[in-house]
Design an enzyme around this catalytic site. Structure first.
Site, PDB file in Angstrom:
ATOM      1  N   HIS A  85       0.830  -1.218   0.000  1.00 54.78           N
ATOM      2  CA  HIS A  85       0.000   0.000   0.000  1.00 54.78           C
ATOM      3  C   HIS A  85       0.862   1.264   0.000  1.00 54.78           C
ATOM      4  O   HIS A  85       0.457   2.310  -0.530  1.00 54.78           O
ATOM      5  CB  HIS A  85      -1.031  -0.005   1.131  1.00 54.78           C
ATOM      6  CG  HIS A  85      -0.509  -0.105   2.522  1.00 54.78           C
ATOM      7  ND1 HIS A  85      -0.268  -1.319   3.138  1.00 54.78           N
ATOM      8  CD2 HIS A  85      -0.184   0.851   3.418  1.00 54.78           C
ATOM      9  CE1 HIS A  85       0.166  -1.093   4.358  1.00 54.78           C
ATOM     10  NE2 HIS A  85       0.235   0.196   4.555  1.00 54.78           N
ATOM     11  N   THR A 104     -17.299   1.265   2.010  1.00 55.56           N
ATOM     12  CA  THR A 104     -15.964   1.857   1.966  1.00 55.56           C
ATOM     13  C   THR A 104     -16.028   3.359   2.269  1.00 55.56           C
ATOM     14  O   THR A 104     -15.116   3.911   2.889  1.00 55.56           O
ATOM     15  CB  THR A 104     -15.301   1.583   0.603  1.00 55.56           C
ATOM     16  OG1 THR A 104     -15.352   0.169   0.338  1.00 55.56           O
ATOM     17  CG2 THR A 104     -13.861   2.048   0.578  1.00 55.56           C
ATOM     18  N   CYS A 170     -31.726  -2.888  -8.883  1.00 53.67           N
ATOM     19  CA  CYS A 170     -32.676  -3.560  -7.973  1.00 53.67           C
ATOM     20  C   CYS A 170     -34.107  -3.110  -8.258  1.00 53.67           C
ATOM     21  O   CYS A 170     -35.035  -3.499  -7.557  1.00 53.67           O
ATOM     22  CB  CYS A 170     -32.307  -3.235  -6.527  1.00 53.67           C
ATOM     23  SG  CYS A 170     -32.259  -1.470  -6.246  1.00 53.67           S
TER      24      CYS A 170
HETATM   25  C1  LIG Z   1     -25.085  -0.517 -12.286  1.00 55.57           C
HETATM   26  C2  LIG Z   1     -25.421   0.777 -12.986  1.00 55.57           C
HETATM   27  C3  LIG Z   1     -24.167   1.488 -13.386  1.00 55.57           C
HETATM   28  C4  LIG Z   1     -26.219   0.451 -14.239  1.00 55.57           C
HETATM   29  O1  LIG Z   1     -26.575   1.643 -14.871  1.00 55.57           O
HETATM   30  C5  LIG Z   1     -26.269   1.672 -12.073  1.00 55.57           C
HETATM   31  O2  LIG Z   1     -27.452   0.976 -11.700  1.00 55.57           O
HETATM   32  C6  LIG Z   1     -25.504   2.031 -10.811  1.00 55.57           C
HETATM   33  O3  LIG Z   1     -24.553   2.802 -10.867  1.00 55.57           O
HETATM   34  N1  LIG Z   1     -25.880   1.433  -9.682  1.00 55.57           N
HETATM   35  C7  LIG Z   1     -25.115   1.668  -8.488  1.00 55.57           C
HETATM   36  C8  LIG Z   1     -26.049   1.738  -7.344  1.00 55.57           C
HETATM   37  C9  LIG Z   1     -25.994   0.458  -6.600  1.00 55.57           C
HETATM   38  O4  LIG Z   1     -24.932   0.033  -6.211  1.00 55.57           O
HETATM   39  N2  LIG Z   1     -27.210  -0.130  -6.394  1.00 55.57           N
HETATM   40  C10 LIG Z   1     -27.332  -1.233  -5.561  1.00 55.57           C
HETATM   41  C11 LIG Z   1     -28.570  -1.733  -5.371  1.00 55.57           C
HETATM   42  S1  LIG Z   1     -29.910  -1.054  -6.252  1.00 55.57           S
END
Ligand SMILES: CC(C)(CO)[C@@H](O)C(=O)NCCC(=O)N/C=C\S
Length: 204
Positions: A85, A104, A170
């Protein structure tokens, strides 16, 4: 383990970008992000990943050296060995954490350093740019602790690339999606040395 050592040599005139990737589903964008960064003039890229992040991308699609927690322990087995690191903080002219997941974010805002990525952050030279791209579910984004922790990072001098609203994987609709890769790459581009500067010269 000399191969790791030579991996972290810096060639003159190269701007070294370390990409940190954490356990948001947005980590699926890593191969695209790396390939776009490599198109910037004089830029060299390496990746440091958390264990959870690896669930979201195919490491075979990442064309640059990727360091994992185990690399730290393989490299350091006795007092005279280099500390990974610390080698990484020396190597990088700019640290881009994309995506920065909720976990994080919480660790960094409190100085917790329990893996390779957070140890690089904890040791980071804040005269060099650290850029972070939060990404999490909308409900997580809206929790009051998120704003507190993001503002702590900006108080440290780190640069936020804010998340955007999207229909998330989701099914939720709202803030929390990582900024578009094109946005991220253009922000990194703004931090590259001007043609007559070398990385050492740029004041941050
Ligand atoms: C994956 C992507 C880039 C597709 O366009 C977009 O949905 C996004 O940045 N999601 C990150 C948010 C996340 O971590 N959701 C987790 C649960 S809903």
């Amino acid at each position: 383990m000399s191969f790791l050592k030579t991996d972290l040599s810096k060639s003159a005139g190269t701007f070294c970008v370390l990409v940190g990737v954490t356990g948001s589903v947005a980590a699926l964008k890593l191969p695209l992000l790396v390939s776009q960064l490599l198109q910037l003039p004089g830029v060299d890229v390496k990746v440091v990943t958390t264990e959870h992040a690896q669930h979201f991308y195919n490491s075979e699609e990442v064309s640059v050296k990727t360091y994992r927690d185990k690399d730290e322990w393989e490299l350091w087995t006795q007092r005279s060995d280099p500390v990974l690191h610390i080698e990484l903080r020396r190597w990088a002219d700019l640290f881009l954490i994309a995506p920065l997941d909720a976990n994080t974010l919480g660790k960094i805002s409190n100085g917790i350093c329990d893996n390779l990525l957070t140890c690089v952050v904890r040791a980071w030279d804040t005269s060099r740019p650290l850029i972070f791209c939060p990404a999490m579910n909308t409900a997580m984004w809206q929790h009051p602790v998120t704003a507190q922790q993001v503002s702590r990072l900006t108080e440290f001098g780190y640069v936020e690339i804010p998340c955007i609203s999207k229909k998330l994987v989701c099914g939720d609709e709202g803030k929390g999606a990582m900024a578009e890769v094109s946005t991220i790459v253009s922000v990194v581009k703004q931090h590259l040395p001007k043609p007559d500067e070398s990385p050492e010269d740029i004041s941050h």
